[in-house]
Design a protein around this motif. Structure first.
Motif, mmCIF file in Angstrom:
data_model
loop_
_atom_site.group_PDB
_atom_site.id
_atom_site.type_symbol
_atom_site.label_atom_id
_atom_site.label_comp_id
_atom_site.label_asym_id
_atom_site.label_seq_id
_atom_site.Cartn_x
_atom_site.Cartn_y
_atom_site.Cartn_z
ATOM 1 N N LEU A 31 0.839 -1.203 0.000
ATOM 2 C CA LEU A 31 0.000 0.000 0.000
ATOM 3 C C LEU A 31 0.872 1.250 0.000
ATOM 4 C CD1 LEU A 31 -2.680 1.477 -0.002
ATOM 5 C CD2 LEU A 31 -2.736 1.207 2.504
ATOM 6 N N ALA A 32 1.932 1.245 0.789
ATOM 7 C CA ALA A 32 2.843 2.397 0.817
ATOM 8 C C ALA A 32 3.431 2.653 -0.571
ATOM 9 C CB ALA A 32 3.953 2.175 1.847
ATOM 10 N N LEU A 128 -4.318 -4.578 -1.077
ATOM 11 C CA LEU A 128 -5.319 -4.858 -0.058
ATOM 12 C C LEU A 128 -4.640 -5.161 1.260
ATOM 13 C CD1 LEU A 128 -8.576 -6.630 -0.300
ATOM 14 C CD2 LEU A 128 -6.924 -7.639 1.281
ATOM 15 N N ILE A 129 -5.158 -4.578 2.321
ATOM 16 C CA ILE A 129 -4.715 -4.943 3.665
ATOM 17 C C ILE A 129 -5.879 -5.642 4.341
ATOM 18 C CG2 ILE A 129 -3.942 -4.147 5.922
ATOM 19 C CD1 ILE A 129 -2.540 -1.825 4.541
ATOM 20 N N LEU A 158 -4.681 2.141 13.404
ATOM 21 C CA LEU A 158 -3.309 1.763 13.746
ATOM 22 C C LEU A 158 -2.552 1.219 12.533
ATOM 23 C CD1 LEU A 158 -3.969 0.223 17.254
ATOM 24 C CD2 LEU A 158 -2.950 2.441 16.726
ATOM 25 N N VAL A 159 -3.228 0.449 11.683
ATOM 26 C CA VAL A 159 -2.595 -0.055 10.467
ATOM 27 C C VAL A 159 -2.219 1.122 9.570
ATOM 28 C CG1 VAL A 159 -3.050 -1.301 8.313
ATOM 29 C CG2 VAL A 159 -3.603 -2.358 10.519
ATOM 30 N N VAL A 163 1.341 2.432 7.986
ATOM 31 C CA VAL A 163 1.598 2.842 6.605
ATOM 32 C C VAL A 163 2.312 4.189 6.592
ATOM 33 C CG1 VAL A 163 0.536 3.515 4.400
ATOM 34 C CG2 VAL A 163 -0.321 1.504 5.641
ATOM 35 N N VAL A 164 1.890 5.105 7.448
ATOM 36 C CA VAL A 164 2.549 6.415 7.548
ATOM 37 C C VAL A 164 4.017 6.239 7.916
ATOM 38 C CG1 VAL A 164 2.661 8.560 8.894
ATOM 39 C CG2 VAL A 164 0.460 7.745 8.024
ATOM 40 N N LEU A 165 4.306 5.362 8.859
ATOM 41 C CA LEU A 165 5.709 5.116 9.238
ATOM 42 C C LEU A 165 6.509 4.582 8.059
ATOM 43 C CD1 LEU A 165 5.286 3.642 12.832
ATOM 44 C CD2 LEU A 165 6.063 5.939 12.191
#
Length: 186
Positions: A31-32, A128-129, A158-159, A163-165
């Motif tokens: 996704l990232a 997809l997550i 939280l997921v 992704v942001v991290l």
């Protein structure tokens, strides 16, 4: 009084830990990658899931990524090369299914965060997550002490922070640099 009623926070934390340990790190990374490669990122979700998606759009903006919440008056049209990320526990919310189909017909990429990967939205998603949590619909695979879709919505937030991290790691952006994109009219 049950143990859960006496100490709901530890019980909620145990549910979150159990759920999040089952999320595939490769799906987060994929996704990232799609976000980094997108021209513009559009996010959508209904109800409380939609609120989690709005929070994610804000973080993307903090990262300097052009992101919009579908349905806002300032949201432009989606186009080829853009990404539509949908958060939907069931993956079957009619308005969101329609949105995913429309985005795909315009050559935009669809991504999803859902409890049901084989759902209509899940099957339209290039990324997809899978979050193995309970949803408000009866018959989902995971049980929860929390009402309706709370476990999914919390897990999704939280997921998306994970992704942001990943995005920060890949772009080399630090948290202090993100503050420059923070709202300043408040």
């Amino acid at each position: 009084m049950t143990a859960t009623a006496a100490a709901p926070i530890p019980a909620i934390l145990l549910e979150l830990q159990r759920t999040l340990q089952s999320v595939d790190e490769l799906q987060i990374n994929k996704l990232a990658e799609h976000i980094i490669g997108a021209g513009t990122v559009f996010v959508a979700g209904a109800g409380r899931s939609g609120l989690m998606m709005r929070a994610f759009a804000m973080r993307l903006m903090h990262l300097g990524i052009r992101a919009y919440v579908v349905g806002e008056t300032v949201t432009p049209g989606i186009a080829a090369g853009d990404l539509l990320l949908i958060g939907s526990g069931s993956g079957e919310t009619k308005g969101l299914v329609s949105m995913a189909s429309k985005a795909q017909s315009l050559q935009a990429t669809v991504a999803a965060i859902t409890v049901v990967p084989e759902s209509t939205i899940g099957s339209l998603a290039a990324a997809l997550i899978h979050v193995p949590a309970a949803t408000k619909e009866a018959g989902t695979t995971a049980a929860s002490i929390q009402p309706m879709g709370s476990l999914f919505e919390q897990s999704m937030l939280l997921v998306l922070d994970a992704v942001v991290l990943r995005l920060m790691e890949r772009t080399g952006l630090r948290a202090d640099a993100m503050f420059g994109n923070h709202a300043n009219l408040e």
